[in-house]
Each structure stands twice: as structure tokens, then as C-alpha cells.
Design a protein around this motif. Sequence first.
Motif, PDB file in Angstrom:
ATOM      1  N   CYS A  62      30.558  44.910  23.337  1.00  0.00           N
ATOM      2  CA  CYS A  62      29.325  44.668  24.084  1.00  0.00           C
ATOM      3  C   CYS A  62      29.616  44.475  25.577  1.00  0.00           C
ATOM      4  CB  CYS A  62      28.619  43.421  23.562  1.00  0.00           C
ATOM      5  SG  CYS A  62      28.153  43.511  21.821  1.00  0.00           S
ATOM      6  N   GLN A  63      28.615  44.793  26.391  1.00  0.00           N
ATOM      7  CA  GLN A  63      28.651  44.491  27.821  1.00  0.00           C
ATOM      8  C   GLN A  63      27.995  43.120  27.981  1.00  0.00           C
ATOM      9  OE1 GLN A  63      26.486  47.834  29.394  1.00  0.00           O
ATOM     10  NE2 GLN A  63      28.262  49.203  29.309  1.00  0.00           N
ATOM     11  N   VAL A  64      28.800  42.115  28.275  1.00  0.00           N
ATOM     12  CA  VAL A  64      28.341  40.737  28.156  1.00  0.00           C
ATOM     13  C   VAL A  64      28.178  40.059  29.513  1.00  0.00           C
ATOM     14  CG1 VAL A  64      28.788  38.483  27.076  1.00  0.00           C
ATOM     15  CG2 VAL A  64      29.589  40.579  25.965  1.00  0.00           C
ATOM     16  N   THR A  65      27.039  39.413  29.678  1.00  0.00           N
ATOM     17  CA  THR A  65      26.802  38.486  30.779  1.00  0.00           C
ATOM     18  C   THR A  65      26.693  37.094  30.171  1.00  0.00           C
ATOM     19  OG1 THR A  65      25.603  40.153  32.052  1.00  0.00           O
ATOM     20  CG2 THR A  65      25.263  37.852  32.679  1.00  0.00           C
ATOM     21  N   ALA A  66      27.374  36.129  30.762  1.00  0.00           N
ATOM     22  CA  ALA A  66      27.342  34.761  30.242  1.00  0.00           C
ATOM     23  C   ALA A  66      26.978  33.800  31.357  1.00  0.00           C
ATOM     24  CB  ALA A  66      28.697  34.385  29.647  1.00  0.00           C
ATOM     25  N   THR A  67      25.932  33.006  31.135  1.00  0.00           N
ATOM     26  CA  THR A  67      25.569  31.986  32.119  1.00  0.00           C
ATOM     27  C   THR A  67      26.157  30.640  31.714  1.00  0.00           C
ATOM     28  OG1 THR A  67      23.527  31.210  31.053  1.00  0.00           O
ATOM     29  CG2 THR A  67      23.355  33.142  32.486  1.00  0.00           C
ATOM     30  N   GLU A  68      26.455  29.828  32.715  1.00  0.00           N
ATOM     31  CA  GLU A  68      26.983  28.486  32.468  1.00  0.00           C
ATOM     32  C   GLU A  68      26.801  27.673  33.748  1.00  0.00           C
ATOM     33  OE1 GLU A  68      28.429  25.028  31.513  1.00  0.00           O
ATOM     34  OE2 GLU A  68      28.035  26.572  29.995  1.00  0.00           O
ATOM     35  N   ALA A  73      33.853  24.878  33.349  1.00  0.00           N
ATOM     36  CA  ALA A  73      33.793  25.694  32.137  1.00  0.00           C
ATOM     37  C   ALA A  73      33.974  27.171  32.454  1.00  0.00           C
ATOM     38  CB  ALA A  73      32.456  25.471  31.418  1.00  0.00           C
ATOM     39  N   LEU A  74      33.372  27.627  33.545  1.00  0.00           N
ATOM     40  CA  LEU A  74      33.479  29.041  33.913  1.00  0.00           C
ATOM     41  C   LEU A  74      34.921  29.438  34.204  1.00  0.00           C
ATOM     42  CD1 LEU A  74      30.297  29.424  36.146  1.00  0.00           C
ATOM     43  CD2 LEU A  74      30.745  30.618  33.995  1.00  0.00           C
ATOM     44  N   GLU A  75      35.656  28.541  34.827  1.00  0.00           N
ATOM     45  CA  GLU A  75      37.067  28.816  35.114  1.00  0.00           C
ATOM     46  C   GLU A  75      37.857  28.974  33.810  1.00  0.00           C
ATOM     47  OE1 GLU A  75      40.367  26.280  37.428  1.00  0.00           O
ATOM     48  OE2 GLU A  75      38.515  26.559  38.578  1.00  0.00           O
ATOM     49  N   LYS A  76      37.577  28.086  32.848  1.00  0.00           N
ATOM     50  CA  LYS A  76      38.263  28.162  31.553  1.00  0.00           C
ATOM     51  C   LYS A  76      37.819  29.405  30.781  1.00  0.00           C
ATOM     52  CE  LYS A  76      39.008  24.047  29.494  1.00  0.00           C
ATOM     53  NZ  LYS A  76      38.723  22.675  28.988  1.00  0.00           N
ATOM     54  N   ALA A  77      36.544  29.758  30.904  1.00  0.00           N
ATOM     55  CA  ALA A  77      36.035  30.957  30.224  1.00  0.00           C
ATOM     56  C   ALA A  77      36.690  32.217  30.773  1.00  0.00           C
ATOM     57  CB  ALA A  77      34.508  31.031  30.381  1.00  0.00           C
ATOM     58  N   ALA A  78      36.828  32.285  32.093  1.00  0.00           N
ATOM     59  CA  ALA A  78      37.469  33.450  32.712  1.00  0.00           C
ATOM     60  C   ALA A  78      38.924  33.565  32.265  1.00  0.00           C
ATOM     61  CB  ALA A  78      37.382  33.347  34.231  1.00  0.00           C
ATOM     62  N   LYS A  79      39.584  32.419  32.139  1.00  0.00           N
ATOM     63  CA  LYS A  79      40.973  32.408  31.662  1.00  0.00           C
ATOM     64  C   LYS A  79      41.051  32.920  30.224  1.00  0.00           C
ATOM     65  CE  LYS A  79      44.830  29.207  30.844  1.00  0.00           C
ATOM     66  NZ  LYS A  79      45.255  27.788  30.869  1.00  0.00           N
ATOM     67  N   SER A  89      30.914  39.311  32.460  1.00  0.00           N
ATOM     68  CA  SER A  89      30.319  38.936  33.742  1.00  0.00           C
ATOM     69  C   SER A  89      29.836  37.494  33.638  1.00  0.00           C
ATOM     70  CB  SER A  89      29.141  39.870  34.065  1.00  0.00           C
ATOM     71  OG  SER A  89      28.485  39.438  35.242  1.00  0.00           O
ATOM     72  N   PHE A  90      30.579  36.572  34.244  1.00  0.00           N
ATOM     73  CA  PHE A  90      30.224  35.152  34.196  1.00  0.00           C
ATOM     74  C   PHE A  90      29.354  34.797  35.401  1.00  0.00           C
ATOM     75  CE2 PHE A  90      34.245  35.175  31.722  1.00  0.00           C
ATOM     76  CZ  PHE A  90      33.767  34.611  30.553  1.00  0.00           C
ATOM     77  N   VAL A  91      28.254  34.095  35.118  1.00  0.00           N
ATOM     78  CA  VAL A  91      27.294  33.733  36.160  1.00  0.00           C
ATOM     79  C   VAL A  91      27.085  32.220  36.146  1.00  0.00           C
ATOM     80  CG1 VAL A  91      24.922  34.013  36.973  1.00  0.00           C
ATOM     81  CG2 VAL A  91      26.102  35.948  35.895  1.00  0.00           C
ATOM     82  N   GLU A  92      27.324  31.579  37.292  1.00  0.00           N
ATOM     83  CA  GLU A  92      27.041  30.143  37.388  1.00  0.00           C
ATOM     84  C   GLU A  92      25.539  29.968  37.587  1.00  0.00           C
ATOM     85  OE1 GLU A  92      28.190  26.265  40.126  1.00  0.00           O
ATOM     86  OE2 GLU A  92      29.557  27.980  40.095  1.00  0.00           O
ATOM     87  N   ALA A  93      24.874  29.372  36.611  1.00  0.00           N
ATOM     88  CA  ALA A  93      23.418  29.256  36.672  1.00  0.00           C
ATOM     89  C   ALA A  93      22.933  28.065  35.873  1.00  0.00           C
ATOM     90  CB  ALA A  93      22.764  30.535  36.125  1.00  0.00           C
ATOM     91  N   ASP A  94      21.907  27.422  36.386  1.00  0.00           N
ATOM     92  CA  ASP A  94      21.191  26.372  35.668  1.00  0.00           C
ATOM     93  C   ASP A  94      20.010  27.048  34.984  1.00  0.00           C
ATOM     94  OD1 ASP A  94      19.642  24.281  34.770  1.00  0.00           O
ATOM     95  OD2 ASP A  94      19.291  23.397  36.759  1.00  0.00           O
ATOM     96  N   ILE A  95      20.098  27.258  33.680  1.00  0.00           N
ATOM     97  CA  ILE A  95      19.061  28.039  32.999  1.00  0.00           C
ATOM     98  C   ILE A  95      17.713  27.324  32.947  1.00  0.00           C
ATOM     99  CG2 ILE A  95      20.652  29.435  31.641  1.00  0.00           C
ATOM    100  CD1 ILE A  95      19.893  27.581  29.226  1.00  0.00           C
TER     101      ILE A  95
END
Length: 206
Positions: A62-68, A73-79, A89-95
Motif C-alpha cells: 500500500c501507499q501509506v500516509t500516517a498521521t501522528e 513517535a514519528l522519529e521512532k516510526a521513521a526508524k 509518508s509520515f505527517v505530524e498532525a493533530d487530527i
Amino acid sequence: MSFDHEAFWSARYRDAGDDYLFGTAPNRFLAAQEAYFGAGMSVLSVADGEGRNAVWLAEQGCQVTATEISPVALEKAAKLARGRNVEVSFVEADILNWDWPQDAYDAVVGIFIQFATPAERPRQLAGMKQAVKSGGLLFLQGYTPKQLEFKTGGPSAVENLYTDEMLREIFADWEIISLHDHEDSIAEGSAHIGRSALIDLVARKP
């Protein structure tokens, strides 16, 4: 004064150190939906945390976008994504305060995202519904009020929890493919472990 979600979650993820608070394996409910996911599908994983679900979705092609909301957490997710050789594609966002995309994704995934208050929940779920393309799918897993007896994860406020009736009402304008509440023993890192009262939803946008 409003609750600072970013500071709260960043502290939790930071305190976990090199460990992953909810583990690195995908959520069991999500992994059981593998047949719905395939190469080229666009998927949004909402409030994805340290990346375990987004990375698994990317491994399905899948082509995935993930908000957080938490940069920790985003740094650990990218790792995690680098270690598993996938792109997300990680996006820093307050949903709770995000300009949700319109009809943009084949699927939207929300796993244990019950930090929204009753006043915030309609906006949050409306945003998730809005982001799904016509004919696309929404996957949701959360805790039911019985979870307060187990105390094995999730919010401590009963009003943040899902019921069958609540979700049927919110998704009354969609095709509900499956919706059921159940008890199960889960082991997701150190934060979700033990007997749990769960509810799972798969719904299709008209």
C-alpha cells in the motif's frame, strides 16, 4: 485549559526509550484484514503512533500516509520503516484540529484512537469518513465500556469508549461489513497487554 495531547504522548513515547510502547507487530485485528489490502492502494493510518500499523500496511504494497501528533513517535516510526525497508509518508498532525483531505484514500485505518472526548469525536470520525473515497473502506478498533473493568489499556473515561449502538449510528449512512464487540487477550508492547474488551468495525463508503 485544553489538554496537551502532544506533550502527553511524547512523554509516554520518550519514556519507552528504544522500546516501542505498543510493540512493532501490527494490530491483530488489522492484520486479520489483510485480504482487503493490496499493491497500490492508498491508505491513511490515523494517529499511528510509532509506526507498527503503517509499516505493516506498506509491507502489503500500500501507499501509506500516517498521521501522528508526537514528533517523538514519528522519529521512532521513521526508524521502524527504514529498518523494514518500506516507505511511509509520515505527517505530524493533530487530527482533532486537522484539515482532513476529501475523498482521498482507498482505506482509512483508526486503531485505538479513543483520546477524543464526546465533543471532539464527531469531528474526528467525520474527518475520517470524509477522507475515504467512494467505495473505499474504514477500519476501526477500539475499547468498549467493559474495558474499564480490565484496566489493560485505553482511556479511563467511559465517555471516550465505543459501543455497538454508537458506531451503528455514526455509520448508518455507510455499508457496515462487520461490527462486533468481543473479549480477547492482547499483547501489544507494554501498553496494551492482557484481557481486553474490544469492538471492531469494517465499513464501506457509498
